[in-house]
Design a protein around this motif. Sequence first.
Motif, short mmCIF file in Angstrom:
data_model
loop_
_atom_site.label_atom_id
_atom_site.label_comp_id
_atom_site.label_asym_id
_atom_site.label_seq_id
_atom_site.Cartn_x
_atom_site.Cartn_y
_atom_site.Cartn_z
N PHE A 37 43.36 36.95 50.61
CA PHE A 37 44.60 36.91 51.39
C PHE A 37 44.55 38.00 52.44
CE2 PHE A 37 48.65 38.95 52.20
CZ PHE A 37 49.40 37.89 52.67
N GLN A 38 44.85 37.63 53.67
CA GLN A 38 44.99 38.62 54.74
C GLN A 38 45.82 38.00 55.86
OE1 GLN A 38 41.58 39.97 57.23
NE2 GLN A 38 42.02 41.96 56.35
N PRO A 39 46.93 38.66 56.23
CA PRO A 39 47.77 38.13 57.30
C PRO A 39 46.99 37.96 58.60
CG PRO A 39 48.86 39.94 56.15
CD PRO A 39 47.45 39.91 55.67
N GLN A 40 47.27 36.89 59.31
CA GLN A 40 46.56 36.61 60.54
C GLN A 40 46.73 37.72 61.58
OE1 GLN A 40 44.52 34.04 61.24
NE2 GLN A 40 44.71 33.38 59.11
N GLU A 41 47.89 38.38 61.53
CA GLU A 41 48.17 39.37 62.57
C GLU A 41 47.34 40.64 62.43
OE1 GLU A 41 52.21 40.26 60.14
OE2 GLU A 41 52.27 40.52 62.28
N ILE A 42 46.66 40.84 61.29
CA ILE A 42 45.84 42.03 61.15
C ILE A 42 44.37 41.66 60.92
CG2 ILE A 42 47.72 43.46 60.30
CD1 ILE A 42 46.56 43.21 57.50
N GLN A 43 43.99 40.49 61.39
CA GLN A 43 42.58 40.08 61.32
C GLN A 43 41.94 40.21 62.69
OE1 GLN A 43 42.48 36.10 59.77
NE2 GLN A 43 42.50 36.77 57.66
N PRO A 44 40.74 40.79 62.80
CA PRO A 44 40.07 41.52 61.72
C PRO A 44 40.64 42.93 61.61
CG PRO A 44 38.76 41.59 63.70
CD PRO A 44 39.96 40.74 64.02
N LEU A 45 40.38 43.59 60.49
CA LEU A 45 40.86 44.95 60.30
C LEU A 45 40.10 45.90 61.22
CD1 LEU A 45 41.15 45.08 56.41
CD2 LEU A 45 43.04 45.11 58.03
N GLU A 46 40.83 46.71 61.96
CA GLU A 46 40.22 47.70 62.84
C GLU A 46 40.44 49.09 62.26
OE1 GLU A 46 41.75 47.34 66.76
OE2 GLU A 46 41.26 45.21 66.96
N SER A 47 39.42 49.91 62.30
CA SER A 47 39.55 51.27 61.79
C SER A 47 40.14 52.17 62.88
CB SER A 47 38.19 51.82 61.36
OG SER A 47 37.66 51.07 60.29
N PRO A 48 41.17 52.95 62.53
CA PRO A 48 41.76 53.84 63.53
C PRO A 48 40.81 54.99 63.86
CG PRO A 48 42.73 54.25 61.38
CD PRO A 48 41.87 53.04 61.24
N SER A 49 40.92 55.50 65.05
CA SER A 49 40.13 56.68 65.44
C SER A 49 40.68 57.89 64.70
CB SER A 49 40.23 56.90 66.94
OG SER A 49 41.57 57.26 67.30
N PRO A 50 39.93 59.00 64.64
CA PRO A 50 40.45 60.21 63.99
C PRO A 50 41.80 60.66 64.56
CG PRO A 50 38.10 60.43 64.35
CD PRO A 50 38.53 59.17 65.04
N GLU A 51 41.92 60.56 65.87
CA GLU A 51 43.19 60.95 66.50
C GLU A 51 44.33 60.03 66.09
OE1 GLU A 51 40.35 60.40 68.10
OE2 GLU A 51 39.76 62.49 68.54
N GLN A 52 44.04 58.73 66.04
CA GLN A 52 45.07 57.78 65.62
C GLN A 52 45.46 57.99 64.17
OE1 GLN A 52 42.85 54.21 66.74
NE2 GLN A 52 44.42 53.69 68.25
N LEU A 53 44.48 58.29 63.32
CA LEU A 53 44.76 58.52 61.91
C LEU A 53 45.60 59.77 61.71
CD1 LEU A 53 44.20 57.27 59.14
CD2 LEU A 53 42.19 58.76 58.95
N MET A 54 45.30 60.82 62.46
CA MET A 54 46.09 62.06 62.39
C MET A 54 47.53 61.81 62.85
SD MET A 54 44.37 64.71 61.23
CE MET A 54 45.15 66.15 61.97
N GLU A 55 47.66 61.06 63.93
CA GLU A 55 48.99 60.73 64.45
C GLU A 55 49.77 59.88 63.45
OE1 GLU A 55 51.01 58.23 68.18
OE2 GLU A 55 48.85 58.65 68.16
#
Length: 271
Positions: A37-55
Motif C-alpha cells: 500500500f502506498q498513496p499515489q500522491e507520495i509515489q515514488p518516495l523522495e528522500s529529503p536533503s539534510p537541510e530539508q530534514l533539519m527544517e
Amino acid sequence: LIYAIIRHRWIKVFKVVSIGFFSFYWMWGFNYFSPSFQPQEIQPLESPSPEQLMEYHEWVLNQTIRISNRFERKQQIEDFKPTKLLLACQEMARSLPSLYPSKRAPLKLFPTSLFHRMGISGMYFPFTGQALYDGDLGTFAAHFTFAHEYFHATGVASESACNFLAFLVLEKQNDIHYRYAAYMELLLDVQRSLIHHGLLDPNARFDRFTPEMKVDIAYSIHLKSKYKSPITQATPVIIDGYLKAQSHEGLSAYHQLSLWVWNYHHSRGTH
C-alpha cells in the motif's frame, strides 16, 4: 491389523497437520503477501536533503510541543476508549481501496509486559485475525500501536505503511491526545534519521521537550531498560530476517515513518 491401525492413524495425523499448515499460510498470506500500500500522491518516495530534514524536524518539534501543552496526562489515560479509535480506523479503511475494514479491535495483551519481554510492543495474528498490544505501553505508544496493528488486520503487510496509516488516522482526529501520539512517534523517527546522518547530537535530542514529553520519554527508556535481556536483543535480528525472507524491507521498515510523512506533507505543502 496393528500395522494397518498405526498406518491409518498416521494418515489422520498427516491430514490434520497438512490442513493446519495450509490454513496457516493461507491466512498468513492475507497479511504478508498482500499488495503493498502506498498513496499515489507520495509515489515514488523522495528522500529529503539534510537541510530539508533539519527544517522538517524543527516544524515537527514545534507541532509536538504545541500539542503537548494542551492536554492533561490524567485525562489522556481516562479518555482512551478503544471503541472510539476503532471507529476512526474503520472509517479510514473504508475510504481506501483494497483494505478490509476489520470489525475486531486490537486487544490489550494479558499478562501485561509479555510483549516487552520479547522486545516488541504489539502483534497481529493472521491465524486468528486478532491484533494485540502490550497493556504496559506508555500513554502515546498505546494509541499508535493500537492503530498500527489494526491496519495489519485490514490486509496491509508493510510495517512502514501501517505506521503511516496509524499516523494519518491519529493526526486527523479532533482528540488532542491522539494527535499527540501521532506527532510524538513522528518526532522520534525524524530524530532517529537526523542522528543516523550525524545531524543531531543524541545527548541533546530531548533538550527542548516539554515536561509532559519528557515524562513519556523517561517511561519508554525505563521499559527498555527494565526488560532488556538476550531475548529482546535477539528479537530484532529474527524479525529482520523474517521480513526480508517475505520480500519486505526488513527491520528498517519500522523507521521509515518520517520519510513517508515528509513526502505526504511535502506533496500537500503543509509544512
